[in-house]
Design a protein around this motif. Structure first.
Motif, short mmCIF file in Angstrom:
data_model
loop_
_atom_site.label_atom_id
_atom_site.label_comp_id
_atom_site.label_asym_id
_atom_site.label_seq_id
_atom_site.Cartn_x
_atom_site.Cartn_y
_atom_site.Cartn_z
N ALA A 170 -3.30 93.31 -22.38
CA ALA A 170 -3.76 92.09 -21.72
C ALA A 170 -4.79 92.38 -20.64
CB ALA A 170 -2.58 91.35 -21.13
N LYS A 171 -5.76 91.49 -20.52
CA LYS A 171 -6.74 91.55 -19.44
C LYS A 171 -6.04 91.60 -18.10
CE LYS A 171 -10.32 88.64 -17.30
NZ LYS A 171 -11.06 87.36 -17.40
N GLY A 172 -6.52 92.47 -17.21
CA GLY A 172 -5.94 92.60 -15.88
C GLY A 172 -4.81 93.60 -15.79
N GLY A 196 1.65 96.71 -14.15
CA GLY A 196 1.47 95.43 -13.46
C GLY A 196 0.23 94.74 -13.97
N ASN A 197 -0.16 93.66 -13.27
CA ASN A 197 -1.35 92.92 -13.68
C ASN A 197 -2.10 92.42 -12.46
OD1 ASN A 197 -2.96 90.39 -14.72
ND2 ASN A 197 -2.34 91.51 -16.55
N CYS A 198 -3.45 92.53 -12.54
CA CYS A 198 -4.33 92.06 -11.47
C CYS A 198 -5.03 90.79 -11.95
CB CYS A 198 -5.35 93.14 -11.14
SG CYS A 198 -6.65 92.60 -10.00
N PRO A 199 -4.91 89.68 -11.22
CA PRO A 199 -5.50 88.42 -11.66
C PRO A 199 -6.98 88.26 -11.33
CG PRO A 199 -4.32 88.08 -9.62
CD PRO A 199 -4.11 89.52 -9.98
N ILE A 200 -7.57 89.23 -10.62
CA ILE A 200 -8.97 89.13 -10.20
C ILE A 200 -9.88 89.63 -11.31
CG2 ILE A 200 -10.68 89.83 -8.49
CD1 ILE A 200 -8.45 88.04 -7.42
N PRO A 201 -10.87 88.85 -11.76
CA PRO A 201 -11.79 89.31 -12.80
C PRO A 201 -12.61 90.52 -12.31
CG PRO A 201 -12.01 86.94 -12.45
CD PRO A 201 -11.17 87.47 -11.34
N GLY A 247 -3.39 84.35 -12.35
CA GLY A 247 -2.71 85.25 -13.27
C GLY A 247 -1.97 84.50 -14.36
N LEU A 248 -1.85 85.14 -15.50
CA LEU A 248 -1.18 84.54 -16.66
C LEU A 248 0.02 85.37 -17.08
CD1 LEU A 248 -4.32 83.67 -18.82
CD2 LEU A 248 -3.03 82.13 -17.32
#
Length: 249
Positions: A170-172, A196-201, A247-248
């Motif tokens: 997944a992106k991020g 983890g995941n980062c919501p910033i493009p 974030g998704l």
């Protein structure tokens, strides 16, 4: 003081009909080397925007693709040498890299490989503490547009990549492979360990699609958030903050 900073020697070699490779020989901290390669790459883009097609920096080198019908190889090597020497004399103190802080939601629902670290005795809290502690430097850009290789994670977090890459990451996604860490700027295959995941493009493809080739080259910094030499810190955020930032799950 310039004397206190890294001053690499370098060589310029033709490696194709319209490509030159600048290779640096250095004896200093990796972070200083990466920042200097980024600084010199910026100088090359600025001074030769009308004759170059691509500038591709890496750990200790810069690949420059130029337009041979606008400048001869011999003339370009001479001018490139002057620009690099001038950039070195200016030094890094006059071109500091802003610290980029990236929010990350570290959790099992976004970090699908956290269990691999837990099996090694590292709890989620400890993983967060260790991963957010260092100030990283972008060592290289590659694999995918905007994908920055960050050096280096604490030794406790070193983890080999998966033997078989996933078809889609997944992106991020914030990930670790061996001693490197990175953020996937778009949905893509990948074999790194997701924590983890980062919501910033990090790479705004929409901007690229609305620019012509010349504009996109000159405005690459507005398209990609990371570049060689960028300083990066990760900051843990809550689930609610992650969602509010786009974030998704």
């Amino acid at each position: 003081m310039v004397d206190d900073m890294i001053q690499p020697s370098f060589k310029i070699e033709p490696i194709a009909e319209c490509s030159l490779l600048v290779t640096f020989s250095v004896n200093s901290k990796t972070t200083e080397t990466e920042q200097r390669v980024g600084h010199i790459s910026d100088a090359i883009r600025f001074h030769f925007s009308d004759v170059i097609m691509n500038v591709t920096p890496a750990y200790y080198s810069i690949l420059v693709d130029y337009l041979p019908y606008r400048i001869s190889e011999s003339e370009f090597i001479l001018k490139l040498t002057e620009v690099i020497k001038g950039a070195e004399q200016i030094g890094l103190s006059n071109t500091p890299y802003e610290l980029i802080t990236l929010p990350v939601y570290y959790a099992h629902e976004t970090g699908i490989d956290i269990e691999r670290f837990e099996k090694n005795g590292i709890s989620l809290d400890e993983l967060i503490k260790l991963h957010t502690q260092p100030e990283y430097t972008v060592s290289a850009i590659g694999f995918a547009p905007g994908f920055g290789f960050l050096s280096d994670v604490p030794i406790e977090l070193s983890m080999p990549r998966h033997n078989t890459p996933r078809v889609s990451v997944a992106k991020g996604s914030v990930a670790i492979a061996n001693t490197k860490t990175a953020v996937y700027p778009s949905d893509s295959p990948g074999g790194w360990n997701i924590i983890g995941n980062c919501p910033i493009p990090l790479f705004e493809l929409d901007k690229l699609n609305h620019l012509n080739s010349e504009d996109s080259f000159k405005n690459i910094d507005s398209i990609s958030k990371l570049k060689i030499g960028s300083r990066v810190k990760f900051k843990a955020v809550s689930r609610d903050d992650f969602l509010s930032l786009g974030g998704l799950l």
